[in-house]
Scaffold this active site. Structure first.
Site, PDB file in Angstrom:
ATOM      1  N   ALA A 250      -8.738  -1.779 -13.615  1.00  0.00           N
ATOM      2  CA  ALA A 250      -9.964  -2.368 -13.044  1.00  0.00           C
ATOM      3  C   ALA A 250      -9.711  -3.374 -11.920  1.00  0.00           C
ATOM      4  O   ALA A 250     -10.658  -3.980 -11.427  1.00  0.00           O
ATOM      5  CB  ALA A 250     -10.857  -2.997 -14.114  1.00  0.00           C
ATOM      6  N   GLY A 252      -8.853  -2.590  -8.915  1.00  0.00           N
ATOM      7  CA  GLY A 252      -9.549  -1.971  -7.777  1.00  0.00           C
ATOM      8  C   GLY A 252     -11.056  -2.146  -7.894  1.00  0.00           C
ATOM      9  O   GLY A 252     -11.755  -2.332  -6.894  1.00  0.00           O
TER      10      GLY A 252
END
Ligand code: RIB
Length: 314
Positions: A250, A252
């Site tokens: 997560a 990104g």
């Protein structure tokens, strides 16, 4: 008044297996622990933008099962509108199996479940929620025609559109030209442009290829190496912040959510990139997708404490 951010995307329940190392085909290994978290790229991005103070609306679909029920409560508790949390009567809630090594690296297998039935007709029924949207965000863990329709409706409203092409599929030119910000990581950028990554020169070439295909701005996230941004007038290399990495899951998505939030506040692009870079870094310092997404206060404090590393490279 805060600008309106609309996120269209998936919600998954993540099963995180902590393993000593990635194993080989045919090999069985034992996990050190198994933990369950709320995840899914769409939900992670929406919740980040919300925690950072954005005026966020999130369209998603869960299953008619216990996971769907608890996910709905969780989204509502996080301040998201229950009318936009659709339910599939037959399919289970989306799930992801995440293998996580001690270095914080992961491998993810996602099963779409109810996310796979988030349809163009659903969007037509929810058309009124596109009214007045300023920033639109989507990814590719829902059916492609739905992504296409969402982008089209957002463009018709004059919104700024952000596409996180993950997991990557070939993108037709009419879709690329409706994207204001494409945000792939280096692996996705390689796949989408057909350019093999050897160094900085190829990263720039990948960005140029996206621009030639009609995208307005390109942000390629480079993990521990930072990020590269390019549009027709500006280019930015930014190093990653150095943090103690526990879990990169997560990161990104935190980046995307913060990018949307920063853009909705009309910050200058370098400031927006630094904000998103910080959110991505903070998300790697805790276990699990959504428990790791930063609040505005935490992110502001982190950015105050840390020196930005901005470098010009050849
Ligand atoms: O980007 C991380 C997310 O990808 C996980 O939360 C998983 O559910 C998949 O959607």
């Amino acid at each position: 008044m805060r600008k309106k951010i609309l996120v269209l995307g998936n919600s998954n329940v993540d099963f995180v297996f902590r393993i000593p190392r990635f194993h080989h085909p045919g090999e069985t290994i034992l996990a050190e622990s198994l933990v369950t978290f709320f995840g899914g790229k769409g939900a992670n991005q929406a919740i980040t933008a919300k925690r950072l103070g954005g005026n966020v609306h999130f369209i998603t679909k869960v299953g008619n099962d216990l996971y769907g029920k608890s996910y709905r409560h969780h989204l509502i508790k996080n301040g998201l509108d229950q009318k936009l949390i659709l339910k599939d009567k037959k399919l289970p809630t989306g799930t992801a199996v995440i293998e996580l090594t001690p270095k914080g690296e992961n491998r993810i297998i996602a099963f779409l479940g109810a996310n796979g039935s988030l349809s163009v007709n659903d969007l037509k029924r929810l058309e009124r929620y596109w009214k007045g949207v300023d920033v639109f965000v989507t990814q590719l863990e829902i059916p492609f025609p739905t992504v296409e329709k969402g982008l089209k409706m957002a463009k018709e409203e004059g919104a700024l559109t952000l596409l996180n092409p993950s997991p990557p599929v070939p993108l037709p030119s009419h879709v690329l030209s409706s994207v204001d910000f494409i945000v792939p990581n280096e692996v996705e950028a390689q796949y989408l442009t057909g350019i093999k990554w050897k160094g900085d020169r190829e990263i720039r070439k990948m960005a140029e290829k996206f621009l030639d295909q009609g995208v307005k701005n390109v942000v390629i996230t480079l993990g521990s190496k930072g990020l590269f941004f390019k549009n027709r007038s500006e280019e930015v290399w930014m190093n990653a912040f150095r943090v103690n990495v526990i879990d990169t899951t997560a990161a990104g998505d935190a980046f995307l959510g913060a990018l949307a939030s920063g853009l909705s506040e009309n910050k200058p692009i370098r400031e927006v990139l630094r904000f998103a870079n910080g959110a991505g870094a903070l998300a790697t310092t805790k276990l699990g997708a959504q428990p790791s997404l930063p609040s505005r206060r935490d992110l502001n404090m982190f950015l105050k404490r840390i020196e930005v590393g901005k470098t010009k490279r050849s």
